[in-house]
Design an enzyme around this catalytic site. Structure first.
Site, PDB file in Angstrom:
ATOM      1  N   GLY A 227      -3.260   3.653   5.701  1.00  0.00           N
ATOM      2  CA  GLY A 227      -2.118   3.188   4.913  1.00  0.00           C
ATOM      3  C   GLY A 227      -0.854   3.872   5.371  1.00  0.00           C
ATOM      4  N   SER A 228       0.092   3.999   4.461  1.00  0.00           N
ATOM      5  CA  SER A 228       1.413   4.501   4.846  1.00  0.00           C
ATOM      6  C   SER A 228       1.431   6.031   4.988  1.00  0.00           C
ATOM      7  CB  SER A 228       2.438   4.079   3.804  1.00  0.00           C
ATOM      8  OG  SER A 228       2.140   4.709   2.575  1.00  0.00           O
ATOM      9  N   THR A 231       1.830   7.867   1.532  1.00  0.00           N
ATOM     10  CA  THR A 231       0.582   8.000   0.778  1.00  0.00           C
ATOM     11  C   THR A 231      -0.356   8.985   1.482  1.00  0.00           C
ATOM     12  OG1 THR A 231       0.842   5.718   0.058  1.00  0.00           O
ATOM     13  CG2 THR A 231      -1.286   6.707  -0.323  1.00  0.00           C
ATOM     14  N   GLY A 232      -0.363   8.955   2.811  1.00  0.00           N
ATOM     15  CA  GLY A 232      -1.204   9.889   3.570  1.00  0.00           C
ATOM     16  C   GLY A 232      -0.881  11.337   3.225  1.00  0.00           C
ATOM     17  N   GLU A 249      -5.309   7.402   8.957  1.00  0.00           N
ATOM     18  CA  GLU A 249      -4.796   6.414   9.919  1.00  0.00           C
ATOM     19  C   GLU A 249      -3.525   5.857   9.310  1.00  0.00           C
ATOM     20  OE1 GLU A 249      -5.807   5.747  12.838  1.00  0.00           O
ATOM     21  OE2 GLU A 249      -7.897   6.373  12.961  1.00  0.00           O
ATOM     22  N   CYS A 283      -0.502  -2.085  12.097  1.00  0.00           N
ATOM     23  CA  CYS A 283      -0.034  -0.716  12.318  1.00  0.00           C
ATOM     24  C   CYS A 283       0.297  -0.475  13.781  1.00  0.00           C
ATOM     25  CB  CYS A 283      -1.104   0.263  11.856  1.00  0.00           C
ATOM     26  SG  CYS A 283      -2.703  -0.062  12.591  1.00  0.00           S
TER      27      CYS A 283
HETATM   28  P1  NAD Z   1       0.030   2.177   1.127  1.00  0.00           P
HETATM   29  O1  NAD Z   1       0.034   3.590   1.578  1.00  0.00           O
HETATM   30  O2  NAD Z   1       1.117   1.729   0.229  1.00  0.00           O
HETATM   31  O3  NAD Z   1      -1.334   1.837   0.350  1.00  0.00           O
HETATM   32  C1  NAD Z   1      -2.579   2.034   0.967  1.00  0.00           C
HETATM   33  C2  NAD Z   1      -3.621   2.313  -0.100  1.00  0.00           C
HETATM   34  O4  NAD Z   1      -3.351   3.563  -0.727  1.00  0.00           O
HETATM   35  C3  NAD Z   1      -3.691   1.282  -1.204  1.00  0.00           C
HETATM   36  O5  NAD Z   1      -5.046   1.017  -1.463  1.00  0.00           O
HETATM   37  C4  NAD Z   1      -3.026   1.982  -2.377  1.00  0.00           C
HETATM   38  O6  NAD Z   1      -3.461   1.533  -3.632  1.00  0.00           O
HETATM   39  C5  NAD Z   1      -3.456   3.412  -2.143  1.00  0.00           C
HETATM   40  N1  NAD Z   1      -2.610   4.442  -2.747  1.00  0.00           N
HETATM   41  C6  NAD Z   1      -1.295   4.368  -3.082  1.00  0.00           C
HETATM   42  N2  NAD Z   1      -0.882   5.568  -3.562  1.00  0.00           N
HETATM   43  C7  NAD Z   1      -1.949   6.396  -3.527  1.00  0.00           C
HETATM   44  C8  NAD Z   1      -2.137   7.771  -3.853  1.00  0.00           C
HETATM   45  N3  NAD Z   1      -1.151   8.534  -4.316  1.00  0.00           N
HETATM   46  N4  NAD Z   1      -3.355   8.305  -3.656  1.00  0.00           N
HETATM   47  C9  NAD Z   1      -4.368   7.567  -3.155  1.00  0.00           C
HETATM   48  N5  NAD Z   1      -4.246   6.280  -2.838  1.00  0.00           N
HETATM   49  C10 NAD Z   1      -3.048   5.688  -3.016  1.00  0.00           C
HETATM   50  O7  NAD Z   1      -0.027   1.310   2.461  1.00  0.00           O
HETATM   51  P2  NAD Z   1       0.013  -0.298   2.583  1.00  0.00           P
HETATM   52  O8  NAD Z   1       1.407  -0.742   2.287  1.00  0.00           O
HETATM   53  O9  NAD Z   1      -1.111  -0.895   1.855  1.00  0.00           O
HETATM   54  O10 NAD Z   1      -0.297  -0.508   4.141  1.00  0.00           O
HETATM   55  C11 NAD Z   1       0.693  -0.552   5.124  1.00  0.00           C
HETATM   56  C12 NAD Z   1       0.762   0.764   5.872  1.00  0.00           C
HETATM   57  O11 NAD Z   1      -0.524   1.069   6.416  1.00  0.00           O
HETATM   58  C13 NAD Z   1       1.718   0.723   7.049  1.00  0.00           C
HETATM   59  O12 NAD Z   1       2.449   1.927   7.116  1.00  0.00           O
HETATM   60  C14 NAD Z   1       0.763   0.620   8.240  1.00  0.00           C
HETATM   61  O13 NAD Z   1       1.320   1.089   9.442  1.00  0.00           O
HETATM   62  C15 NAD Z   1      -0.387   1.445   7.784  1.00  0.00           C
HETATM   63  N6  NAD Z   1      -1.605   1.092   8.531  1.00  0.00           N
HETATM   64  C16 NAD Z   1      -2.126   1.993   9.425  1.00  0.00           C
HETATM   65  C17 NAD Z   1      -3.252   1.652  10.174  1.00  0.00           C
HETATM   66  C18 NAD Z   1      -3.863   2.613  11.178  1.00  0.00           C
HETATM   67  O14 NAD Z   1      -4.993   2.388  11.622  1.00  0.00           O
HETATM   68  N7  NAD Z   1      -3.188   3.690  11.554  1.00  0.00           N
HETATM   69  C19 NAD Z   1      -3.842   0.403  10.006  1.00  0.00           C
HETATM   70  C20 NAD Z   1      -3.288  -0.491   9.091  1.00  0.00           C
HETATM   71  C21 NAD Z   1      -2.166  -0.125   8.352  1.00  0.00           C
END
Ligand code: NAD
Length: 475
Positions: A227-228, A231-232, A249, A283
């Site tokens: 994810g983002s 959040t990471g 990731e 991503c």
């Molecule tokens: P996001 O971080 O907003 O959400 C991802 C997940 O995290 C969701 O399931 C969300 O409910 C959960 N989440 C939100 N806040 C949280 C917290 N505080 N604790 C735990 N979980 C929480 O990301 P998104 O908008 O769903 O996805 C897009 C992002 O993901 C982009 O930045 C993209 O580059 C990245 N991404 C990376 C890869 C990779 O392999 N590196 C692959 C796909 C997407």
């Protein structure tokens, strides 16, 4: 041939959707029509799921690698049998075209391929020392219960990247998909659970608050997160409390550098799909393209010609190769960044003029030329169907620009001279640098980011090791 039933989209929705009006409503991003309702799990549900996963893990870990691989292969067969239904549901919930281009069928097929490949990787104890001083053997043991948290762009494929290696290594899995695409992941797990032992794979739907409960849960031994970056970082902070293992990731802003010996016509389609796969919601998609003066006009012209020939529309209509953005928030980010680029005097070659009155979150394929490297459309992860094309006259400068951000997931070099391209590739700071392609992944080849794009690896034997703990036996 497989004995698994071919579940249709309607069958899958009947199995996983909450009754009408209950749970979270999910709408088709192309039409605004309701697709279904996701049951919302609570922290108490998570407690129960973790207890179930913990209990199931004992027997699962006791199986041999060959036995767990046989289960994974059966799960792959089950996915394959319901591939059409899964692809339709994915297209309706996520938006990507059901058949053409890199699409929903491609994503479901990827789930099958990754599961089978993960079942086949060799992972043997390694003898590190065997001499007069004694012996030392390195083994890879299960971690326990793995919690997976995922995004909305490739919801099924990314779930499989979390599920398959974790199960293979003797862990059990509890997943929390994105609140934007939970039905796709619930349906995928429903299909796999037709053949997997009870309790080894569970999915709980909910938003970021439930995600927080995962990261804080003492019964979860590892979090694997895609994810983002924001959040990471929150997950890493939370996981520090009990030193959970984590794989992150995260986001990227991939650069591509065209060298002055490239053939613009030959590379145009590869550049296009590198940037616009999944309507740019990837991503490791190409997000900034650096082109030398000598080829600038030709590359702009060839890319525009390819872009014009790629229809965007409702993913269920088979002629479309590009779908809508998955959600309004993402649409707004792209629209704002492209508008700011236009306001700064950048030249739009195609796109950049969304029809605000049309249904769905469609933002047109957009190419932006004559844009400076510090423009926000270049410097920020816009995660949509826009590609800024930046002119350079000095290759060292282009490399410096490519390396100038605090992210490093993918990058690419485009050239007719592979050896020269490899020299440039070695100077780029990214987990993967492709040559004359961008974003191509392979289950055998480790994938992960550097800098703030995260750490830990997925895929291949390296990916298996990230779902295990090392154990040395020394005699
Ligand atoms: P996001 O971080 O907003 O959400 C991802 C997940 O995290 C969701 O399931 C969300 O409910 C959960 N989440 C939100 N806040 C949280 C917290 N505080 N604790 C735990 N979980 C929480 O990301 P998104 O908008 O769903 O996805 C897009 C992002 O993901 C982009 O930045 C993209 O580059 C990245 N991404 C990376 C890869 C990779 O392999 N590196 C692959 C796909 C997407």
């Amino acid at each position: 041939m497989t004995e698994n039933p071919a579940l249709s989209c309607a069958d899958l929705l009947a199995a996983v959707s909450a009754p009408e009006g209950q749970g979270a409503e999910l709408k088709d991003p192309a039409t605004g029509e309701v697709v279904g309702y996701a049951p919302q799990s609570t922290p108490a549900d998570l407690d129960e799921a973790v207890a179930t996963a913990r209990a199931a893990q004992k027997d699962w870990a006791a199986l041999s690698h060959a036995e767990r691989s046989a289960h994974l292969n059966k799960a792959a067969d089950a996915i394959e049998a319901s591939a059409a239904g899964l692809a339709e549901l994915l297209s309706r919930e996520q938006g990507k075209p059901v058949k053409n281009g890199p699409n929903a069928a491609f994503e479901v097929g990827g789930c099958v391929a990754w599961t089978r490949a993960t079942a086949a990787f060799p992972i043997e104890p390694e003898t590190l020392v065997d001499d007069e001083s004694g012996t030392a053997e390195l083994r890879w043991e299960p971690i326990g219960v793995v919690g997976g948290i995922g995004p909305w762009n490739w919801p099924m494929m990314i779930s499989i990247w979390q599920i398959a290696p974790a199960l293979r290594m003797g862990n059990t899995v509890v997943l929390k998909p994105s609140e934007y695409t939970p039905l796709s992941v619930l349906a995928l797990a429903h299909v796999m659970n037709q053949v997997l032992p009870d309790g080894v794979l569970q999915v709980l739907a909910g938003d970021g608050e439930l995600g927080k409960a995962f990261t804080a849960h003492e019964g979860i031994d590892k979090i694997t997160f895609t994810g983002s970056i924001e959040t990471g970082k929150a997950i890493m902070r939370s996981a520090a409390e009990d030193l959970k293992r984590i794989t992150l990731e995260l986001g990227g802003n991939d650069a591509g550098i065209v060298l002055d010996d490239a053939d613009p016509k030959a590379i145009a389609e590869g550049l296009f799909w590198g940037a616009f796969i999944n309507t740019g919601q990837t991503c490791a998609a190409l997000k900034r393209l650096y082109v030398p003066d000598s080829l600038y006009d030709a590359v702009c012209e060839e890319l525009t010609a390819v872009a014009k020939a790629m229809p965007m529309g409702n993913g269920l209509q088979e002629q479309n190769v590009l779908g809508p953005l998955q959600n309004r928030a993402q649409y707004e980010i792209v629209a704002k960044l492209v508008q700011a680029a236009k306001d700064s005097g950048a030249r739009v070659l195609i796109g950049g003029d969304p029809d605000e009155s049309a249904p769905g979150h469609f933002y047109p394929t957009t190419l932006v030329a004559d844009i400076s490297n510090d423009n926000p459309l270049v410097a920020e992860e816009q995660f949509g169907p826009a590609l800024p094309i930046i002119r350079y006259s000095d290759l060292d400068q282009a490399i410096e620009w490519a390396n100038g951000l605090d992210v490093g997931l993918g990058s690419s070099v485009w050239s007719s001279d592979i050896e020269r391209a490899k020299e440039v590739a070695a100077r780029l700071q990214a987990g993967t640098t492709w040559i004359n392609k961008h974003g191509a992944i392979d289950p055998r080849v480790p994938f992960g980011g550097v800098k703030q794009s995260g750490f830990g690896l997925e895929f291949g034997v390296e990916g298996l090791k990230h779902m295990a703990v090392p154990k040395v036996i020394s005699a």
